[in-house]
Structures are given as C-alpha cells and as structure tokens.
Design an enzyme around this catalytic site. Structure first.
Site, PDB file in Angstrom:
ATOM      1  N   ARG A 108      -5.779   1.307   3.877  1.00  0.00           N
ATOM      2  CA  ARG A 108      -4.336   1.027   3.843  1.00  0.00           C
ATOM      3  C   ARG A 108      -3.582   2.022   4.709  1.00  0.00           C
ATOM      4  O   ARG A 108      -2.634   1.655   5.407  1.00  0.00           O
ATOM      5  CB  ARG A 108      -3.809   1.062   2.404  1.00  0.00           C
ATOM      6  CG  ARG A 108      -2.333   0.626   2.316  1.00  0.00           C
ATOM      7  CD  ARG A 108      -1.815   0.564   0.893  1.00  0.00           C
ATOM      8  NE  ARG A 108      -2.565  -0.384   0.111  1.00  0.00           N
ATOM      9  CZ  ARG A 108      -3.392  -0.057  -0.893  1.00  0.00           C
ATOM     10  NH1 ARG A 108      -3.557   1.195  -1.241  1.00  0.00           N
ATOM     11  NH2 ARG A 108      -4.046  -0.980  -1.556  1.00  0.00           N
ATOM     12  N   ASP A 125      -3.005  -7.301   1.360  1.00  0.00           N
ATOM     13  CA  ASP A 125      -4.172  -7.755   0.605  1.00  0.00           C
ATOM     14  C   ASP A 125      -5.352  -6.941   1.093  1.00  0.00           C
ATOM     15  O   ASP A 125      -5.521  -6.747   2.300  1.00  0.00           O
ATOM     16  CB  ASP A 125      -4.418  -9.255   0.797  1.00  0.00           C
ATOM     17  CG  ASP A 125      -5.361  -9.804  -0.276  1.00  0.00           C
ATOM     18  OD1 ASP A 125      -5.308  -9.320  -1.420  1.00  0.00           O
ATOM     19  OD2 ASP A 125      -6.144 -10.713   0.021  1.00  0.00           O
ATOM     20  N   SER A 126      -6.107  -6.430   0.149  1.00  0.00           N
ATOM     21  CA  SER A 126      -7.204  -5.525   0.475  1.00  0.00           C
ATOM     22  C   SER A 126      -8.456  -5.932  -0.270  1.00  0.00           C
ATOM     23  O   SER A 126      -8.395  -6.617  -1.293  1.00  0.00           O
ATOM     24  CB  SER A 126      -6.846  -4.084   0.078  1.00  0.00           C
ATOM     25  OG  SER A 126      -5.630  -3.676   0.651  1.00  0.00           O
ATOM     26  N   TYR A 178     -13.561  -0.308  -6.407  1.00  0.00           N
ATOM     27  CA  TYR A 178     -14.922  -0.011  -5.948  1.00  0.00           C
ATOM     28  C   TYR A 178     -15.029   1.396  -5.362  1.00  0.00           C
ATOM     29  O   TYR A 178     -16.034   1.730  -4.730  1.00  0.00           O
ATOM     30  CB  TYR A 178     -15.340  -1.035  -4.882  1.00  0.00           C
ATOM     31  CG  TYR A 178     -15.322  -2.461  -5.364  1.00  0.00           C
ATOM     32  CD1 TYR A 178     -16.440  -3.046  -5.967  1.00  0.00           C
ATOM     33  CD2 TYR A 178     -14.184  -3.255  -5.221  1.00  0.00           C
ATOM     34  CE1 TYR A 178     -16.426  -4.358  -6.397  1.00  0.00           C
ATOM     35  CE2 TYR A 178     -14.149  -4.571  -5.658  1.00  0.00           C
ATOM     36  CZ  TYR A 178     -15.273  -5.116  -6.252  1.00  0.00           C
ATOM     37  OH  TYR A 178     -15.250  -6.416  -6.694  1.00  0.00           O
ATOM     38  N   LYS A 194      -8.249  10.889   0.091  1.00  0.00           N
ATOM     39  CA  LYS A 194      -8.443   9.465   0.360  1.00  0.00           C
ATOM     40  C   LYS A 194      -7.299   8.910   1.220  1.00  0.00           C
ATOM     41  O   LYS A 194      -7.526   8.175   2.180  1.00  0.00           O
ATOM     42  CB  LYS A 194      -8.543   8.680  -0.955  1.00  0.00           C
ATOM     43  CG  LYS A 194      -8.861   7.204  -0.718  1.00  0.00           C
ATOM     44  CD  LYS A 194      -8.769   6.384  -1.970  1.00  0.00           C
ATOM     45  CE  LYS A 194      -8.794   4.901  -1.594  1.00  0.00           C
ATOM     46  NZ  LYS A 194      -8.452   4.030  -2.708  1.00  0.00           N
ATOM     47  N   PHE A 196     -10.546   3.251 -10.292  1.00  0.00           N
ATOM     48  CA  PHE A 196      -9.903   2.301  -9.389  1.00  0.00           C
ATOM     49  C   PHE A 196     -10.923   1.523  -8.571  1.00  0.00           C
ATOM     50  O   PHE A 196     -11.638   2.082  -7.734  1.00  0.00           O
ATOM     51  CB  PHE A 196      -8.935   3.057  -8.462  1.00  0.00           C
ATOM     52  CG  PHE A 196      -8.050   2.145  -7.653  1.00  0.00           C
ATOM     53  CD1 PHE A 196      -7.007   1.450  -8.252  1.00  0.00           C
ATOM     54  CD2 PHE A 196      -8.259   1.974  -6.300  1.00  0.00           C
ATOM     55  CE1 PHE A 196      -6.197   0.605  -7.507  1.00  0.00           C
ATOM     56  CE2 PHE A 196      -7.456   1.135  -5.547  1.00  0.00           C
ATOM     57  CZ  PHE A 196      -6.419   0.449  -6.168  1.00  0.00           C
ATOM     58  N   ASN A 224       1.653  -1.919  -8.482  1.00  0.00           N
ATOM     59  CA  ASN A 224       0.633  -0.883  -8.576  1.00  0.00           C
ATOM     60  C   ASN A 224       1.242   0.463  -8.177  1.00  0.00           C
ATOM     61  O   ASN A 224       1.605   0.677  -7.022  1.00  0.00           O
ATOM     62  CB  ASN A 224      -0.532  -1.250  -7.636  1.00  0.00           C
ATOM     63  CG  ASN A 224      -1.661  -0.233  -7.670  1.00  0.00           C
ATOM     64  OD1 ASN A 224      -1.435   0.964  -7.570  1.00  0.00           O
ATOM     65  ND2 ASN A 224      -2.879  -0.728  -7.801  1.00  0.00           N
ATOM     66  N   LYS A 266      -0.379   2.357  -5.206  1.00  0.00           N
ATOM     67  CA  LYS A 266      -0.116   1.712  -3.910  1.00  0.00           C
ATOM     68  C   LYS A 266       1.331   1.951  -3.477  1.00  0.00           C
ATOM     69  O   LYS A 266       1.590   2.308  -2.321  1.00  0.00           O
ATOM     70  CB  LYS A 266      -0.384   0.209  -4.017  1.00  0.00           C
ATOM     71  CG  LYS A 266      -0.236  -0.545  -2.708  1.00  0.00           C
ATOM     72  CD  LYS A 266      -0.325  -2.047  -2.877  1.00  0.00           C
ATOM     73  CE  LYS A 266      -1.716  -2.525  -3.196  1.00  0.00           C
ATOM     74  NZ  LYS A 266      -1.815  -4.014  -3.110  1.00  0.00           N
TER      75      LYS A 266
END
Length: 197
Positions: free
Chosen positions: A180, A71-72, A153, A174, A151, A11, A14
């Site tokens: 994260r 993991d998110s 939610y 953000k 992206f 990603n 990320k």
C-alpha cells in the site's frame, strides 16, 4: 475552504497509514467511520482494480466528495495467484487464522512458495476524475506463522531481501515499504494533478 477526502475504509490501521502519507497535503482526511449513512457495496469484481473502482465510485457518488479506495491481497504463484481478490474470505468470512491455514495446507507439497502482496488504489472525484496506482511487494510464504497473527497473512509473508515477515515487523518497519505504501507514493506524485482535474 477545507478540502475533504474520504478513505473508503473503516480499518483503523489502513486509515492511519493514509493519514500519515497525506499529512503534507492540505486535505481533511475522513474515513467511512465518520459517516452514518454509508451505502452497502458489493465488491464483486474479478480483479483488485475492479473492486477498488466499484468502491470508489459508490462512495464518491453517494457523498459527492473525493474518495480514495483500495483493494489488496496476497497472490501465491503455485496456487494460480490465489487467494487474490478473495484474500479476506479465502476460507470463510474474514477468518484470518482459517485463511492462513488454507494457504499453508495448499502449499504442503509445493516447492515454489513465491508470492506477491498487491494493492490497487483508485482515487475518484464526483466529477468522474479518476487516478489509479498499483503497489506490489514480492516475497515468499514461510512454512509456519512468524510474528503477530493479528492481521491477515502478514505472519506468513517474508518480503524478498528481508529477514523478518510482515508479522514480525513493527508498524513503522512495514509501512516503510509495504504494497500500500508503494501505491501511495505513486498516488502522491500525481495527487495535485488529479485533485485539480
């Protein structure tokens, strides 16, 4: 000798966030997109922590290099913390629009719209040295999407104390206080100790 660490993701957003946060650390940051023979990983854990550990161990063992995996997901209190570890596949395979629609539909008759965005980060070296950190941002699920729907939610999630959803924020806004980002700050505080363990 350059120290290499693999971010266990393809990603771009990320990986860019990790590269930015690790820019002051003397490491060469790679992503899974930089490798051809990436093993298939079955993220079948029941928790964010289990999935992050599964991913980190598989990549570290395969490439024999240090790995950072995460993991998110979104946890909505009135939905028994769904979608949770199933956030990306809540209504199908990585269908963001369908996932959002399912959350909104399930919340139709609920008064409690509180939710938490959660990230568990696991850093693992081939020698088995492991570091785990957690970051969370509490907030509310808005009644209809606000902002970019590009992206996950993000356009449904209004962080506590803010007047913009994650979907209405710029990337910089953000990243300033994301789940994260919060986990990464904790990771950086212990990075040297983990790296030399």
């Amino acid at each position: 000798m350059t120290k290499t660490v693999i971010i266990a993701s393809k990603n771009d957003h990320k990986v860019a966030e990790y590269k930015q946060m690790l820019s002051d650390v003397d490491v060469d940051v790679k992503s899974l997109a930089d490798f051809a023979d990436v093993p298939e990983i079955d993220e079948n854990g029941a928790t964010f922590s289990e999935n992050a550990h599964i991913k980190a161990a598989a990549i570290a063992n395969h490439f024999q290099l240090p790995v950072i995996a995460d993991d998110s997901g979104l946890m909505v209190r009135a939905l028994n913390n769904e979608p949770g570890v199933h956030s990306a596949r809540y209504a199908g395979d990585h269908d963001d629009a369908a996932n959002r629609a399912k959350v909104l539909a399930k919340l139709t008759d609920k008064t409690d719209r509180s939710a938490v965005f959660h990230t568990t980060i696991v850093a693992q070296k081939p020698n088995g040295s492991v570091l785990e950190t957690v970051g969370e941002v509490p907030g509310q699920i808005v009644k209809e999407p606000r902002g970019s729907e590009a992206f996950g939610y993000d356009c449904l999630f209004l962080p506590d104390g803010k007047d913009k959803t994650f979907g209405e924020m710029t990337k910089e806004e953000k990243d300033e206080d994301s789940h994260r980002g919060r986990a990464l700050v904790k990771l950086l505080a212990q990075f040297d100790e983990w790296w030399h363990a």
